[in-house]
Design a protein around this motif. Structure first.
Motif, PDB file in Angstrom:
ATOM      1  N   ILE A  39      13.848   8.152   4.369  1.00  0.00           N
ATOM      2  CA  ILE A  39      13.096   7.300   5.301  1.00  0.00           C
ATOM      3  C   ILE A  39      11.728   7.894   5.624  1.00  0.00           C
ATOM      4  CG2 ILE A  39      15.100   6.096   6.227  1.00  0.00           C
ATOM      5  CD1 ILE A  39      14.870   7.824   8.740  1.00  0.00           C
ATOM      6  N   PHE A  40      11.609   9.213   5.533  1.00  0.00           N
ATOM      7  CA  PHE A  40      10.287   9.827   5.692  1.00  0.00           C
ATOM      8  C   PHE A  40       9.381   9.351   4.559  1.00  0.00           C
ATOM      9  CE2 PHE A  40       7.226  13.318   5.141  1.00  0.00           C
ATOM     10  CZ  PHE A  40       6.716  13.386   6.426  1.00  0.00           C
ATOM     11  N   ARG A  41       9.922   9.306   3.352  1.00  0.00           N
ATOM     12  CA  ARG A  41       9.175   8.782   2.200  1.00  0.00           C
ATOM     13  C   ARG A  41       8.797   7.323   2.453  1.00  0.00           C
ATOM     14  NH1 ARG A  41      12.998   7.180  -2.393  1.00  0.00           N
ATOM     15  NH2 ARG A  41      13.387   5.692  -0.724  1.00  0.00           N
ATOM     16  N   ASP A  42       9.764   6.535   2.940  1.00  0.00           N
ATOM     17  CA  ASP A  42       9.521   5.112   3.190  1.00  0.00           C
ATOM     18  C   ASP A  42       8.407   4.899   4.199  1.00  0.00           C
ATOM     19  OD1 ASP A  42      11.725   4.809   1.569  1.00  0.00           O
ATOM     20  OD2 ASP A  42      13.066   4.183   3.176  1.00  0.00           O
ATOM     21  N   GLU A  43       8.385   5.763   5.202  1.00  0.00           N
ATOM     22  CA  GLU A  43       7.393   5.638   6.262  1.00  0.00           C
ATOM     23  C   GLU A  43       5.969   5.783   5.716  1.00  0.00           C
ATOM     24  OE1 GLU A  43       7.165   7.138  10.775  1.00  0.00           O
ATOM     25  OE2 GLU A  43       7.463   8.734   9.304  1.00  0.00           O
ATOM     26  N   HIS A  44       5.827   6.456   4.590  1.00  0.00           N
ATOM     27  CA  HIS A  44       4.507   6.738   4.038  1.00  0.00           C
ATOM     28  C   HIS A  44       4.160   5.881   2.814  1.00  0.00           C
ATOM     29  CE1 HIS A  44       5.421  10.181   6.597  1.00  0.00           C
ATOM     30  NE2 HIS A  44       4.138  10.132   6.847  1.00  0.00           N
ATOM     31  N   ILE A  45       4.964   4.852   2.570  1.00  0.00           N
ATOM     32  CA  ILE A  45       4.669   3.927   1.477  1.00  0.00           C
ATOM     33  C   ILE A  45       4.198   2.612   2.092  1.00  0.00           C
ATOM     34  CG2 ILE A  45       5.694   2.565  -0.384  1.00  0.00           C
ATOM     35  CD1 ILE A  45       7.481   4.919  -1.000  1.00  0.00           C
ATOM     36  N   ALA A  46       3.081   2.146   1.603  1.00  0.00           N
ATOM     37  CA  ALA A  46       2.507   0.911   2.130  1.00  0.00           C
ATOM     38  C   ALA A  46       3.431  -0.271   1.868  1.00  0.00           C
ATOM     39  CB  ALA A  46       1.148   0.650   1.488  1.00  0.00           C
ATOM     40  N   ALA A  47       3.502  -1.167   2.821  1.00  0.00           N
ATOM     41  CA  ALA A  47       4.327  -2.366   2.675  1.00  0.00           C
ATOM     42  C   ALA A  47       3.873  -3.200   1.478  1.00  0.00           C
ATOM     43  CB  ALA A  47       4.288  -3.191   3.944  1.00  0.00           C
ATOM     44  N   SER A  48       2.620  -3.040   1.089  1.00  0.00           N
ATOM     45  CA  SER A  48       2.092  -3.799  -0.046  1.00  0.00           C
ATOM     46  C   SER A  48       2.452  -3.167  -1.397  1.00  0.00           C
ATOM     47  CB  SER A  48       0.572  -3.906   0.071  1.00  0.00           C
ATOM     48  OG  SER A  48      -0.003  -2.607   0.089  1.00  0.00           O
ATOM     49  N   HIS A  49       3.035  -1.976  -1.388  1.00  0.00           N
ATOM     50  CA  HIS A  49       3.443  -1.306  -2.630  1.00  0.00           C
ATOM     51  C   HIS A  49       4.425  -2.207  -3.370  1.00  0.00           C
ATOM     52  CE1 HIS A  49       5.490   1.571  -5.250  1.00  0.00           C
ATOM     53  NE2 HIS A  49       4.424   2.373  -5.102  1.00  0.00           N
ATOM     54  N   GLU A  50       4.250  -2.343  -4.673  1.00  0.00           N
ATOM     55  CA  GLU A  50       5.069  -3.306  -5.419  1.00  0.00           C
ATOM     56  C   GLU A  50       6.567  -3.007  -5.390  1.00  0.00           C
ATOM     57  OE1 GLU A  50       4.943  -3.337  -9.824  1.00  0.00           O
ATOM     58  OE2 GLU A  50       3.534  -1.660  -9.604  1.00  0.00           O
ATOM     59  N   HIS A  51       6.949  -1.766  -5.138  1.00  0.00           N
ATOM     60  CA  HIS A  51       8.372  -1.415  -5.101  1.00  0.00           C
ATOM     61  C   HIS A  51       8.851  -1.071  -3.686  1.00  0.00           C
ATOM     62  CE1 HIS A  51       8.569  -1.520  -9.417  1.00  0.00           C
ATOM     63  NE2 HIS A  51       7.521  -0.721  -9.484  1.00  0.00           N
ATOM     64  N   HIS A  52       8.093  -1.464  -2.676  1.00  0.00           N
ATOM     65  CA  HIS A  52       8.430  -1.120  -1.298  1.00  0.00           C
ATOM     66  C   HIS A  52       9.857  -1.540  -0.932  1.00  0.00           C
ATOM     67  CE1 HIS A  52       8.612  -1.689   3.085  1.00  0.00           C
ATOM     68  NE2 HIS A  52       7.916  -0.560   3.106  1.00  0.00           N
ATOM     69  N   ASP A  53      10.220  -2.776  -1.240  1.00  0.00           N
ATOM     70  CA  ASP A  53      11.548  -3.273  -0.864  1.00  0.00           C
ATOM     71  C   ASP A  53      12.661  -2.491  -1.560  1.00  0.00           C
ATOM     72  OD1 ASP A  53      10.286  -5.089   0.746  1.00  0.00           O
ATOM     73  OD2 ASP A  53      10.660  -6.815  -0.553  1.00  0.00           O
ATOM     74  N   ASP A  54      12.465  -2.168  -2.831  1.00  0.00           N
ATOM     75  CA  ASP A  54      13.472  -1.397  -3.561  1.00  0.00           C
ATOM     76  C   ASP A  54      13.597   0.013  -3.000  1.00  0.00           C
ATOM     77  OD1 ASP A  54      13.974  -3.533  -5.274  1.00  0.00           O
ATOM     78  OD2 ASP A  54      12.486  -2.851  -6.741  1.00  0.00           O
ATOM     79  N   ILE A  55      12.481   0.599  -2.618  1.00  0.00           N
ATOM     80  CA  ILE A  55      12.479   1.948  -2.051  1.00  0.00           C
ATOM     81  C   ILE A  55      13.206   1.933  -0.704  1.00  0.00           C
ATOM     82  CG2 ILE A  55      10.972   3.740  -1.106  1.00  0.00           C
ATOM     83  CD1 ILE A  55       8.976   2.937  -3.395  1.00  0.00           C
TER      84      ILE A  55
END
Length: 172
Positions: free
Chosen positions: A85-101
């Motif tokens: 979740i720390f990784r998730d917190e630093h990935i932009a919602a617009s990242h193409e794989h955000h939902d999978d992450i």
């Protein structure tokens, strides 16, 4: 702020609380949040709060009850989920794989919760008196109000002292 979906503080027939039930409510709230496609921030916040509250109060009692291996396994699970979740917190919602992450993180939390509910909670209930179970449930709920709302994956999974200190400064 999103309120928890489950029934909090539900007392047994004797009016005593059950720590395993309170933890299960947290476990159940995460899938509800995910299924309703609430923002990733809410998932990160709820998983962070749950993890630190459980580590600070519940896992220390596991050790006192002779459940050292269970406590260590649970802390390892939490450390892994925190990293995700720390990784998730630093990935932009617009990242193409955000939902999978995000799904990877939520699924790791689901797996931890399912294992805990089926293997550790029955043993915990057996070892706690109703009064001690009530006391631990209340401590868990109180801790949810005091712990950090963001993941701290590098914090050692020890007695919760660091999480408590971070909660003083990191509570958002």
């Amino acid at each position: 702020m999103v309120a928890p979906v489950g029934l909090r503080g539900l007392a047994t027939a004797k009016g005593l609380m059950d720590v395993a039930q309170e933890i299960k409510i947290d476990h159940d709230n995460i899938p509800v949040s995910y299924e309703e496609k609430l923002v990733a921030n809410t998932l990160i916040r709820e998983i962070s709060i749950h993890g630190d509250a459980e580590e600070i109060y519940v896992y220390n009692d596991y050790q006192k009850l002779g459940l050292h291996d269970a406590a260590m396994h649970s802390k390892e699970d939490h450390a892994e989920v925190k990293k995700l979740i720390f990784r998730d917190e630093h990935i932009a919602a617009s990242h193409e794989h955000h939902d999978d992450i995000m799904a990877d993180s939520v699924n790791a939390f689901f797996a931890h919760g399912q294992e805990e509910e089926t293997t550790r909670h029955p043993t915990l209930r057996e070892k706690l008196s109703p009064e001690d179970n009530d006391k631990l449930a209340r401590a868990f709920l109180k801790a949810r109000e005091m712990v950090p709302t963001r993941p701290h994956p590098l914090a050692p999974q020890t007695d919760g002292t660091l999480q408590k200190a971070m909660g003083v400064y990191g509570h958002v």
